[in-house]
Design an enzyme around this catalytic site. Structure first.
Site, PDB file in Angstrom:
ATOM      1  CB  SER A 101      -0.948  -0.043   1.207  1.00 36.46           C
ATOM      2  OG  SER A 101      -1.862   1.010   1.190  1.00 36.46           O
ATOM      3  CG  ASP A 239      -3.032   3.859  -1.375  1.00 35.49           C
ATOM      4  OD1 ASP A 239      -3.762   3.865  -2.389  1.00 35.49           O
ATOM      5  OD2 ASP A 239      -3.216   3.072  -0.429  1.00 35.49           O
ATOM      6  CG  ASP A 241      -3.150  -0.790  -2.227  1.00 32.64           C
ATOM      7  OD1 ASP A 241      -3.179   0.396  -1.841  1.00 32.64           O
ATOM      8  OD2 ASP A 241      -3.726  -1.712  -1.620  1.00 32.64           O
ATOM      9  CG  ASP A 243      -6.418   0.404  -0.639  1.00 34.74           C
ATOM     10  OD1 ASP A 243      -5.661   1.393  -0.619  1.00 34.74           O
ATOM     11  OD2 ASP A 243      -6.411  -0.477   0.245  1.00 34.74           O
TER      12      ASP A 243
END
Length: 443
Positions: A101, A239, A241, A243
């Protein structure tokens, strides 16, 4: 040894605490726990962010899955919510996202989704850890070993999914998107351009080493400057990843996850889409969000920190919107996890539908001064048990009364204790936070 799974999967320094051997064991154990036994070969979906160690860990996870007899579909570099969606789309028994992340490049992590793309509850994670410790298991041989294939159409499937969620016509909106050299570097700008926005993409050239490097949602300076320099209407920062997302208005001012949730909750309430006029947020959300929602007669349900806990509350109550101050926002009707690209699209939908600039929309919420101090510690449990820390918290709460609050919580992914103080004046919040941080550090 403590519990392997944190608040968002297994995370650590790649090739040190998170080794290929551990990744392979996690993959094999997850396959044994989550695979279906009524069919010959269950399917697992595996994706990753662009960090260099993801290549190594992907190979190890795939080896573990196939060694347990599960077929694997690799989807390459995609956001976490894309892997969750594809897990459901392919009818897979589990999905694996290899990402740390927002963490720096040397770290990596393994996130596991159950069938349907749902995050695991604690009980299933415990079963996976128990399966990892079982040395008596004999893996399949011959034709029973899992096979591997890649799906080059996976990005298109995810973009088509986003298009089906009610994407607005964003013609006339100029957007700067900071992709953090991460998983959104290709599909993020593509999704926004497909909706008609004029897109300026920055930090969208991942090389395996530059993910989150002074950019993205944890370093907003670049997107703030780019918005002002390009006279853009909005900036979005993802960020690693993707999400989550944070936003920047036309002046360069930050619009955080709390403000984004306030904007979207009001929009959904107006459209009759906010189930039971309820928003789900975590204990980290600012008191200003609660005040704004109270004024709009919207209830706020509070959970522990972590989008998995937000998801649990959303599912148990049948609610339609939830999220975190950090920018994880969940729309259960459109996905099973936080989706930064979807959140940004819905935020710009509100701008397009109302004709109002982001700064005007965000003004519905007045943020109380909040100070967050991350304190490195060697033993988070010792801090939680320390009477000196408890006494310091009690004293700070007496000082604040009803005009603020104090929150101490251990990080689920790092050896940190997070000290948060809200107060009517920033000076008091900083003073109390520094005092509490010193007590924590002294344990």
């Amino acid at each position: 040894m403590g519990r392997l799974f944190g608040t968002d999967g297994v995370r650590g320094l790649a090739n040190a605490s998170l080794t290929p051997e551990l990744a392979m064991r996690i993959g094999a154990a997850a396959a044994r726990v989550l695979s279906r036994h009524d069919i010959e070969h269950s399917i697992a979906v595996v994706g990753r962010d662009p960090r260099a160690s993801g290549e190594m860990l992907e190979a190890a996870v795939v080896a573990g899955l196939t060694s347990a007899g599960v077929d694997v579909v690799t989807v390459g570099v995609l956001p976490t919510p894309a892997v969750a969606y594809l897990t459901a789309r392919y009818g897979a028994c589990l999905g694996v996202m290899i990402s740390a992340s927002h963490n720096p490049m040397p770290d990596n992590g393994i996130k596991i989704f159950a069938a349907g793309g749902h995050k695991l509850d604690d009980a299933i994670e415990d079963r996976i850890e128990a399966a990892m410790a079982d040395a008596t298991v004999q893996g399949p041989t011959g034709a029973a070993i899992g096979r591997v294939r890649s799906d080059d159409e996976a990005p298109r499937h995810y973009l088509d999914h986003l298009a089906r969620t009610g994407v607005p016509d964003l013609t006339g909106i100029t957007l700067v998107v900071d992709c953090a050299h991460g998983a959104a570097s290709v599909v993020g700008p593509a999704a926004y351009r497909a909706a008609g926005a004029d897109v300026i993409a920055i930090n969208a050239e991942p090389d395996g080493l530059n993910i989150n490097d002074r950019c993205g949602s944890t370093h907003l300076e670049q997107v703030q400057k780019a918005v002002v320099d390009n006279d853009a209407d909005i900036g979005i920062a993802h960020d690693g990843d993707a999400d989550r997302c944070l936003a920047v208005d036309a002046s360069g001012a930050v619009v955080d996850g709390d403000a984004i949730m306030a904007i979207l909750a009001l929009a959904m309430a107006e459209d009759g889409e906010l189930v039971q006029r309820t928003l789900v947020a975590t204990v980290m959300s600012n008191l200003g969000l609660h005040i704004a929602m109270r004024a709009a007669e919207i209830e706020v349900r509070t959970t522990a920190v972590g989008d998995r806990y937000v998801l649990d509350e959303l599912r148990s109550g049948g609610y339609s919107l939830g999220g975190e101050q950090s920018g994880h926002v969940v729309f259960p009707s459109a996905g099973t996890t936080g989706d930064g690209i979807l959140t940004a699209l819905q935020l710009m939908r509100r701008m397009a539908n109302t004709g109002r600039p982001l700064a005007d929309l965000a003004a519905v919420m007045q943020t109380l001064p909040q100070v967050l101090v991350n304190v490195p510690v060697s033993d988070k449990a010792a801090v939680a048990a320390a009477q000196t820390v408890a006494d310091a918290v009690a004293e700070a709460e007496r000082r604040l009364g009803d005009t603020g609050r104090v929150l101490l919580r251990p990080s689920g992914t790092e050896q940190l204790v997070r000290v948060m103080v809200e107060a009517a004046e920033i000076e008091l919040a900083q003073q109390l936070a520094d005092r509490l941080a010193a007590r924590v550090a002294a344990v």
